[in-house]
Design an enzyme around this catalytic site. Structure first.
Site, PDB file in Angstrom:
ATOM      1  N   GLU A 245       0.827  -1.206   0.000  1.00 34.69           N
ATOM      2  CA  GLU A 245       0.000   0.000   0.000  1.00 34.69           C
ATOM      3  C   GLU A 245       0.868   1.266   0.000  1.00 34.69           C
ATOM      4  O   GLU A 245       0.492   2.278  -0.579  1.00 34.69           O
ATOM      5  CB  GLU A 245      -0.937  -0.025   1.219  1.00 34.69           C
ATOM      6  CG  GLU A 245      -1.885   1.141   1.349  1.00 34.69           C
ATOM      7  CD  GLU A 245      -2.951   1.202   0.261  1.00 34.69           C
ATOM      8  OE1 GLU A 245      -3.025   0.300  -0.595  1.00 34.69           O
ATOM      9  OE2 GLU A 245      -3.725   2.187   0.262  1.00 34.69           O
TER      10      GLU A 245
ATOM     11  N   THR B 296     -11.548   8.267 -13.032  1.00 33.82           N
ATOM     12  CA  THR B 296     -10.581   7.703 -12.091  1.00 33.82           C
ATOM     13  C   THR B 296     -10.976   6.317 -11.588  1.00 33.82           C
ATOM     14  O   THR B 296     -10.222   5.681 -10.856  1.00 33.82           O
ATOM     15  CB  THR B 296     -10.316   8.681 -10.925  1.00 33.82           C
ATOM     16  OG1 THR B 296      -9.151   8.234 -10.222  1.00 33.82           O
ATOM     17  CG2 THR B 296     -11.506   8.802  -9.995  1.00 33.82           C
TER      18      THR B 296
END
Ligand code: DMJ
Length: 624
Positions: free
Chosen positions: A493, A604
């Protein structure tokens, strides 16, 4: 009256009435019938007798059907609950239900709402496209090529992800593949089916026709907008509105246009702030039932606005209010209602005029005062898609929105000046900025920027183009390194650049991978720009790793630790995995004219929205 037969008497009629008597009787009878029928109109709206004799067409048409589009089936039309796991497929295959729908009196919900929308000339829109939507490739001209086999593999992954979602979680927002059930969450304000809406265009793109029809049937029959709850404006916009808009532009099916617009309207209360910068959260309220007259829905009483949320951490987030522009312009395009475009133009105005520290855009802004709240700048989470939407607004406007273009290149210059770094090991990365101090880390989310910079390189000043191409390639290489340096070949992440580590996470809490798309998104853009085979190689590494560590018996799951070869699954198949990760992978192994970047920009959430070509010189003919 019974007349006895008398010899010599000829009755006037078989009942023995004379003509004047017969006339009087008929007059009395017709009077009686008119009186009874008229009395029906005086009965209360709910009366069964009234519903029995006055078919819906005789009532004010459309209202209950509008209500249905808005999300809830009108009374009397509710169907028995079905097994949610069967969902849309059962609708599609149930001929009785189909018949019932055909028998319904009055206009369908689509016709009713469409009537109030301007006509959208879908054929003219298609004729303006430069390329057929799915490209000119046909499977027969490309027999058994390795790239075709790779594409087929990704298609199989999509089918597997969809089938398991459909089987265990149809109608829920996401699939939990380990517990084999659905996840609803609370960011969508009570809306359901995020995975359905997010999957529509990917299913269409991959030619998964039956699955696309299932998804469409669910949207038609089960996607209800009349929900209550607090929703993330951003998430609902990019996933639901974006997904519906794309599905409309790909297919021309009105249901998608209508539901996108209705949902867009539900987002508007978020903009009721002193600055016009929307709040992050929009409170969906159930639409009130039509008044007794059946003519007009009651208007909810306006509540005095409280700004408590603004003082209690109620800042608006740059990536959120900065990522509405593409969808809202299309809502205006499809509805003829300027309100959507006005809302995002207002946001643009505020951002253009506000003073920016060193030309940078901090991530938090008060929607009440219009001031920046903290000086935290990032091209990753909280900031990311704001920059993306600037360059894509320019492209989507057929390169007429010069304001967006200028804002984009200026912002990128500031980012380069203050945030860009090269590690001792030679890796280029974009750090995060906290009031002048740098955090030398990149989030997975920031990895979309390789693709964005590549996309924007072509319209930069001549002397900067090669530089931006190279910068895009370097950032993408760094993000690949974050994958290559893990045991699973999937990226964490967040990853750091310190004296003792480069491109790896620094602690377990940032070592997870939740099926995110940003790295393969950049591979796709870089492939289209350079055709360097390395991007397909890297993309294939991701496919292999997903299969090995994220595929479970009932769908794909994120993993807790990319540095462990023994996968510990997080039990979520994120909807963006179907919307984005698998779509970008598929496009990476497709021809450039499949969803050509000349015709489409991806929002997006990877939902393709068409470029607004101004002329009619498209050579697309009849897109697929
Ligand atoms: C998606 O919902 C979108 O890509 C968004 O812009 C960022 N987060 C997820 C994917 O990681």
């Amino acid at each position: 009256m019974l007349m006895r037969k008398v010899p010599g008497f000829v009755p006037a009629s078989p009942w023995g009435l004379r003509l004047p008597q017969k006339f009087l009787f008929l007059l009395f009878l017709s009077g009686l019938v008119t009186l009874c029928f008229g009395a029906l109109f005086l009965l209360p709206h709910s009366s069964r007798l009234k519903r029995l004799f006055l078919a819906p067409r005789a009532q004010k048409p459309g209202l209950e059907l509008v209500a249905e589009v808005a999300g809830h089936p009108p009374p009397g039309r509710q169907e028995p609950p079905r097994n949610p796991a069967l969902g849309a497929r059962s609708n599609r295959l149930n001929p009785r239900r189909k018949k019932e729908r055909l028998r319904r009196p009055g206009p369908t919900e689509q016709e009713t709402v469409s009537d109030s929308l301007p006509r959208f000339d879908f054929k003219a829109f298609q004729s303006r496209l430069r390329h057929p939507v799915l490209g000119t490739r046909t499977e027969s001209t490309e027999p058994q090529s390795p790239v075709r086999a790779q594409r087929e593999k990704i298609k199989e992954m999509m089918r597997f992800a969809w089938d398991n979602y459909r089987r265990y979680a149809m109608g829920k927002n996401e699939l939990q593949p380990i517990t084999k059930d659905g996840y609803q969450g609370n960011i969508f304000g009570g809306l359901s089916g995020a995975t359905v809406i997010d999957s529509l265009d990917t299913l269409y793109l991959m030619g998964l026709k039956e699955e696309f029809q299932e998804a469409t049937a669910w949207v038609e029959n089960d996607f209800h907008l009349n929900v209550t709850g607090e929703a993330s404006l951003f998430e609902v916009n990019i996933r639901y509105v974006g997904g519906l808009l794309s599905a409309f532009y790909l297919t021309g099916q009105e249901v998608f246009r209508i539901k996108a617009i209705k949902l867009g309207e539900k987002l508007l209360p978020a903009f009721n702030t002193p600055t016009g910068i929307p709040k992050s959260v929009v409170n969906f309220k159930r639409e009130r039932k039509p008044a007794i007259s059946g003519l007009k829905p009651l208007k909810p009483k306006p509540k005095p606005e409280k700004w408590g949320w603004a003082t209690a951490g109620g800042s608006s987030v740059l990536a959120e209010f900065g990522s509405l522009h593409l969808e809202f312009l299309h809502l205006t395009e499809l509805s003829g209602n300027q309100v959507f475009a006005e809302k995002v133009r207002k946001i643009r105005r505020v951002l253009r005029q506000i003073k920016k520290p060193f030309g940078l855009y901090p991530n938090f802004l008060s929607p009440v005062t219009g001031n920046w709240e903290q000086h935290h700048v990032s091209i990753g989470g909280l900031g990311d898609s704001f920059y993306e939407y600037l360059i894509k607004s320019w492209l989507m406007s057929a390169k007429t929105d010069t304001e967006a273009k200028d804002m984009y290149y200026k912002a990128l210059e500031a980012i380069e000046t203050y945030l860009l770094n090269v590690s001792p090991g030679g890796l280029t990365y974009i750090a995060e900025w906290r009031g002048g101090i740098l955090d030398h880390k990149m989030g997975h989310l920031a990895c979309f920027s390789g693709g964005m910079i590549a996309l924007g390189a072509e319209d930069a000043k001549e002397e900067k183009r090669a530089h931006y191409r190279e910068l895009a390639a370097q950032i993408t290489r760094t993000c690949h390194e974050s994958y290559a340096r893990s045991d699973t070949r999937l990226g964490p992440e967040a990853f750091w650049f310190t004296s003792d580590r480069e491109a790896v996470a620094s602690q377990p809490s940032e070592s997870y991978y939740i099926l995110r798309p940003e790295v393969v998104e950049s591979y796709m853009y870089l492939w289209r720009q350079t055709h360097d085979p390395v991007y397909r190689e890297w993309g294939w590494e991701v496919v292999t790793a997903l299969e090995k560590y994220c595929r479970t018996s009932a769908g794909f799951s994120g993993i807790h630790n990319v540095y462990s070869k023994v996968p510990s699954h997080d039990n979520r198949q994120q909807s963006f995995f179907l919307a984005e990760t698998l779509k970008y992978l598929y496009l990476l192994f497709s021809e450039d004219d499949t969803l050509s970047l000349e015709d489409w920009v991806f929002n997006t959430e990877a939902h393709p929205l068409p470029v607004k070509h101004l002329d009619g010189s498209g050579g697309a003919g009849h897109p697929h």
